[in-house]
Design a protein around this motif. Structure first.
Motif, PDB file in Angstrom:
ATOM      1  N   ALA A 168       0.816  -1.212   0.000  1.00  0.00           N
ATOM      2  CA  ALA A 168       0.000   0.000   0.000  1.00  0.00           C
ATOM      3  C   ALA A 168       0.850   1.262   0.000  1.00  0.00           C
ATOM      4  CB  ALA A 168      -0.923   0.007   1.225  1.00  0.00           C
ATOM      5  N   GLU A 169       0.465   2.202  -0.873  1.00  0.00           N
ATOM      6  CA  GLU A 169       1.083   3.522  -0.903  1.00  0.00           C
ATOM      7  C   GLU A 169       0.071   4.617  -0.582  1.00  0.00           C
ATOM      8  OE1 GLU A 169       3.026   4.063  -4.635  1.00  0.00           O
ATOM      9  OE2 GLU A 169       4.514   2.482  -4.275  1.00  0.00           O
ATOM     10  N   ASN A 170      -1.197   4.314  -0.750  1.00  0.00           N
ATOM     11  CA  ASN A 170      -2.276   5.245  -0.412  1.00  0.00           C
ATOM     12  C   ASN A 170      -3.344   4.481   0.363  1.00  0.00           C
ATOM     13  OD1 ASN A 170      -1.536   7.786  -1.957  1.00  0.00           O
ATOM     14  ND2 ASN A 170      -1.520   6.266  -3.603  1.00  0.00           N
ATOM     15  N   ILE A 171      -3.635   4.954   1.583  1.00  0.00           N
ATOM     16  CA  ILE A 171      -4.597   4.261   2.438  1.00  0.00           C
ATOM     17  C   ILE A 171      -5.726   5.210   2.825  1.00  0.00           C
ATOM     18  CG2 ILE A 171      -4.956   3.192   4.703  1.00  0.00           C
ATOM     19  CD1 ILE A 171      -2.156   2.062   4.540  1.00  0.00           C
ATOM     20  N   LEU A 172      -6.941   4.705   2.730  1.00  0.00           N
ATOM     21  CA  LEU A 172      -8.113   5.372   3.276  1.00  0.00           C
ATOM     22  C   LEU A 172      -8.571   4.578   4.484  1.00  0.00           C
ATOM     23  CD1 LEU A 172     -11.210   6.853   1.499  1.00  0.00           C
ATOM     24  CD2 LEU A 172     -11.512   5.241   3.387  1.00  0.00           C
ATOM     25  N   VAL A 173      -8.723   5.254   5.620  1.00  0.00           N
ATOM     26  CA  VAL A 173      -9.155   4.598   6.857  1.00  0.00           C
ATOM     27  C   VAL A 173     -10.628   4.882   7.099  1.00  0.00           C
ATOM     28  CG1 VAL A 173      -8.980   4.655   9.372  1.00  0.00           C
ATOM     29  CG2 VAL A 173      -6.915   4.491   7.990  1.00  0.00           C
ATOM     30  N   MET A 174     -11.379   3.832   7.391  1.00  0.00           N
ATOM     31  CA  MET A 174     -12.763   3.949   7.837  1.00  0.00           C
ATOM     32  C   MET A 174     -12.816   3.698   9.339  1.00  0.00           C
ATOM     33  SD  MET A 174     -14.679   1.623   4.946  1.00  0.00           S
ATOM     34  CE  MET A 174     -16.273   1.689   5.776  1.00  0.00           C
ATOM     35  N   LEU A 175     -13.491   4.581  10.054  1.00  0.00           N
ATOM     36  CA  LEU A 175     -13.788   4.391  11.466  1.00  0.00           C
ATOM     37  C   LEU A 175     -15.265   4.680  11.665  1.00  0.00           C
ATOM     38  CD1 LEU A 175     -10.857   6.434  13.059  1.00  0.00           C
ATOM     39  CD2 LEU A 175     -11.027   3.941  13.049  1.00  0.00           C
ATOM     40  N   HIS A 176     -15.849   4.088  12.703  1.00  0.00           N
ATOM     41  CA  HIS A 176     -17.198   4.527  13.043  1.00  0.00           C
ATOM     42  C   HIS A 176     -17.117   5.764  13.940  1.00  0.00           C
ATOM     43  CE1 HIS A 176     -21.377   4.732  13.937  1.00  0.00           C
ATOM     44  NE2 HIS A 176     -21.145   4.609  15.235  1.00  0.00           N
ATOM     45  N   PHE A 177     -16.324   5.678  14.977  1.00  0.00           N
ATOM     46  CA  PHE A 177     -16.163   6.811  15.897  1.00  0.00           C
ATOM     47  C   PHE A 177     -15.189   7.843  15.329  1.00  0.00           C
ATOM     48  CE2 PHE A 177     -17.907   3.679  18.716  1.00  0.00           C
ATOM     49  CZ  PHE A 177     -18.542   4.394  19.731  1.00  0.00           C
ATOM     50  N   PRO A 178     -15.307   9.093  15.734  1.00  0.00           N
ATOM     51  CA  PRO A 178     -14.298  10.093  15.347  1.00  0.00           C
ATOM     52  C   PRO A 178     -12.914   9.669  15.849  1.00  0.00           C
ATOM     53  CG  PRO A 178     -16.214  11.153  16.366  1.00  0.00           C
ATOM     54  CD  PRO A 178     -16.371   9.678  16.588  1.00  0.00           C
ATOM     55  N   PRO A 179     -11.858  10.005  15.132  1.00  0.00           N
ATOM     56  CA  PRO A 179     -10.514   9.605  15.542  1.00  0.00           C
ATOM     57  C   PRO A 179      -9.888  10.541  16.571  1.00  0.00           C
ATOM     58  CG  PRO A 179     -10.414  10.746  13.453  1.00  0.00           C
ATOM     59  CD  PRO A 179     -11.870  10.651  13.809  1.00  0.00           C
TER      60      PRO A 179
ATOM     61  N   PHE B 149      -5.237   6.972  17.450  1.00  0.00           N
ATOM     62  CA  PHE B 149      -5.630   6.798  16.047  1.00  0.00           C
ATOM     63  C   PHE B 149      -4.843   7.739  15.144  1.00  0.00           C
ATOM     64  CE2 PHE B 149      -9.470   5.507  18.455  1.00  0.00           C
ATOM     65  CZ  PHE B 149      -9.514   4.179  18.048  1.00  0.00           C
ATOM     66  N   THR B 150      -4.769   9.000  15.499  1.00  0.00           N
ATOM     67  CA  THR B 150      -4.020   9.942  14.660  1.00  0.00           C
ATOM     68  C   THR B 150      -2.528   9.609  14.662  1.00  0.00           C
ATOM     69  OG1 THR B 150      -3.862  11.549  16.490  1.00  0.00           O
ATOM     70  CG2 THR B 150      -5.712  11.780  14.971  1.00  0.00           C
ATOM     71  N   GLU B 151      -2.040   9.070  15.785  1.00  0.00           N
ATOM     72  CA  GLU B 151      -0.640   8.633  15.825  1.00  0.00           C
ATOM     73  C   GLU B 151      -0.404   7.503  14.829  1.00  0.00           C
ATOM     74  OE1 GLU B 151       2.506   6.605  18.982  1.00  0.00           O
ATOM     75  OE2 GLU B 151       0.767   7.707  19.742  1.00  0.00           O
ATOM     76  N   LEU B 152      -1.343   6.558  14.768  1.00  0.00           N
ATOM     77  CA  LEU B 152      -1.226   5.473  13.791  1.00  0.00           C
ATOM     78  C   LEU B 152      -1.276   6.004  12.369  1.00  0.00           C
ATOM     79  CD1 LEU B 152      -3.365   2.481  15.150  1.00  0.00           C
ATOM     80  CD2 LEU B 152      -0.915   2.512  14.698  1.00  0.00           C
ATOM     81  N   PHE B 153      -2.157   6.957  12.112  1.00  0.00           N
ATOM     82  CA  PHE B 153      -2.243   7.529  10.759  1.00  0.00           C
ATOM     83  C   PHE B 153      -0.870   8.033  10.301  1.00  0.00           C
ATOM     84  CE2 PHE B 153      -6.841   9.058  11.795  1.00  0.00           C
ATOM     85  CZ  PHE B 153      -7.282   7.744  11.787  1.00  0.00           C
ATOM     86  N   GLY B 154      -0.129   8.643  11.219  1.00  0.00           N
ATOM     87  CA  GLY B 154       1.168   9.198  10.872  1.00  0.00           C
ATOM     88  C   GLY B 154       2.235   8.155  10.609  1.00  0.00           C
ATOM     89  N   GLN B 155       1.996   6.922  11.026  1.00  0.00           N
ATOM     90  CA  GLN B 155       2.971   5.852  10.838  1.00  0.00           C
ATOM     91  C   GLN B 155       2.769   5.088   9.534  1.00  0.00           C
ATOM     92  OE1 GLN B 155       2.785   3.369  14.352  1.00  0.00           O
ATOM     93  NE2 GLN B 155       3.025   5.120  15.732  1.00  0.00           N
ATOM     94  N   TYR B 156       1.694   5.388   8.836  1.00  0.00           N
ATOM     95  CA  TYR B 156       1.340   4.692   7.603  1.00  0.00           C
ATOM     96  C   TYR B 156       0.954   5.731   6.549  1.00  0.00           C
ATOM     97  CZ  TYR B 156       0.953   0.538  10.621  1.00  0.00           C
ATOM     98  OH  TYR B 156       1.208  -0.479  11.503  1.00  0.00           O
TER      99      TYR B 156
ATOM    100  N   ARG C  92      -4.071   8.822   3.794  1.00  0.00           N
ATOM    101  CA  ARG C  92      -4.352  10.103   3.122  1.00  0.00           C
ATOM    102  C   ARG C  92      -5.770  10.604   3.375  1.00  0.00           C
ATOM    103  NH1 ARG C  92       0.962   9.897   2.573  1.00  0.00           N
ATOM    104  NH2 ARG C  92       1.699   8.524   0.922  1.00  0.00           N
ATOM    105  N   GLU C  93      -6.692   9.671   3.641  1.00  0.00           N
ATOM    106  CA  GLU C  93      -8.100  10.026   3.813  1.00  0.00           C
ATOM    107  C   GLU C  93      -8.655   9.247   5.010  1.00  0.00           C
ATOM    108  OE1 GLU C  93      -9.889  12.037   1.546  1.00  0.00           O
ATOM    109  OE2 GLU C  93      -8.188  12.323   0.188  1.00  0.00           O
ATOM    110  N   VAL C  94      -9.561   9.882   5.755  1.00  0.00           N
ATOM    111  CA  VAL C  94     -10.228   9.229   6.881  1.00  0.00           C
ATOM    112  C   VAL C  94     -11.722   9.534   6.807  1.00  0.00           C
ATOM    113  CG1 VAL C  94     -10.458   9.100   9.386  1.00  0.00           C
ATOM    114  CG2 VAL C  94      -8.182   9.354   8.361  1.00  0.00           C
ATOM    115  N   VAL C  95     -12.513   8.476   6.855  1.00  0.00           N
ATOM    116  CA  VAL C  95     -13.969   8.572   6.808  1.00  0.00           C
ATOM    117  C   VAL C  95     -14.516   8.046   8.126  1.00  0.00           C
ATOM    118  CG1 VAL C  95     -16.018   7.534   5.738  1.00  0.00           C
ATOM    119  CG2 VAL C  95     -14.166   8.391   4.299  1.00  0.00           C
TER     120      VAL C  95
END
Length: 229
Positions: free
Chosen positions: A156-167, A177-184, A187-190
């Motif tokens: 993966a070079e571009n990842i979209l993350v889906m969560l139910h709850f706000p991150p 959650f935002t810390e994990l986003f920075g490790q991968y 690019r997009e979070v829904v």
């Protein structure tokens, strides 16, 4: 092919549960979602559904709602929310609904994007963050990492993350959650879960630190799927 998202469908076709007790905007919301979906989404499009899909307690109760979703245009990628008690076995769901993707601890693709996700949970520093919240929060971080690692093993070079709850919490402070986003390469979070004007006003929307955030609760979107790409 477009990518859309709409969460918090709160369908209840088997045992009707009127949602307008939460406000006039929810009156016949299920009919509005279906009509808007048909007018917005094409058969080659993909729709992300980040949780709170059905009020059913068991799969037998939720089947009527899943049947409706299955019959709507486009491919669907679903994620469990805090009210989706019927979601016990992703493999069983995939066997029963082979045209839909039930995302849990793994990944799936849309064009050159990898779709990852977890239910998520209330983040620390909320006004009522308990020891039980901490336990669930830590478990959901593990589940999200499993999903992200699954994507990375596939290049993966571009990842979209889906969560139910706000991150993030209500102050938009950093979280696990935002810390994990920075490790991968996220690019997009829904996400969804937030209802009503007061909650919507606190939502994290738009770009922050190179990541674009989308609140996709159905009432926030006026019950119309949002085009992400």
């Amino acid at each position: 092919m477009g990518l859309f998202a709409i969460g918090d469908l709160h369908f209840s076709f088997a045992a009707p549960k009127p949602m307008d007790i939460f406000g006039e905007q929810w009156k016949e919301h299920d009919k509005r979602i279906i009509e808007n979906w048909k007018n917005t989404v094409g058969p080659e499009d993909t729709v992300l559904i980040p949780g709170d899909i059905s009020w059913g307690m068991r799969l037998a109760d939720a089947a009527a709602d899943l049947d409706v979703i299955d019959g709507l245009p486009g491919r669907k990628v679903l994620l469990p929310g805090n009210h989706d008690y019927w979601w016990k076995s992703s493999s069983r769901l995939a066997g029963q609904y082979p045209r839909m993707t039930f995302l849990k601890n793994d990944t799936t693709r849309w064009e050159n994007w990898f779709l990852c996700g977890a239910r998520g949970w209330t983040c620390p520093n909320e006004t009522a963050f308990t020891a039980e919240d901490e336990k669930i929060y830590r478990r959901e971080l593990i589940r999200l990492r499993l999903s992200l690692d699954c994507a990375m093993r596939q290049g993966a070079e571009n990842i979209l993350v889906m969560l139910h709850f706000p991150p993030v919490n209500e102050n938009h402070g950093p979280s696990g959650f935002t810390e994990l986003f920075g490790q991968y390469p996220v690019r997009e979070v829904v996400y969804g879960h937030l209802h009503g004007e007061s909650s919507h006003s606190m939502a994290l929307e738009g770009e922050r630190e190179g990541i674009r955030y989308h609140l996709t609760s159905s009432d926030y979107l006026e019950f119309r799927p949002k085009r992400i790409f």
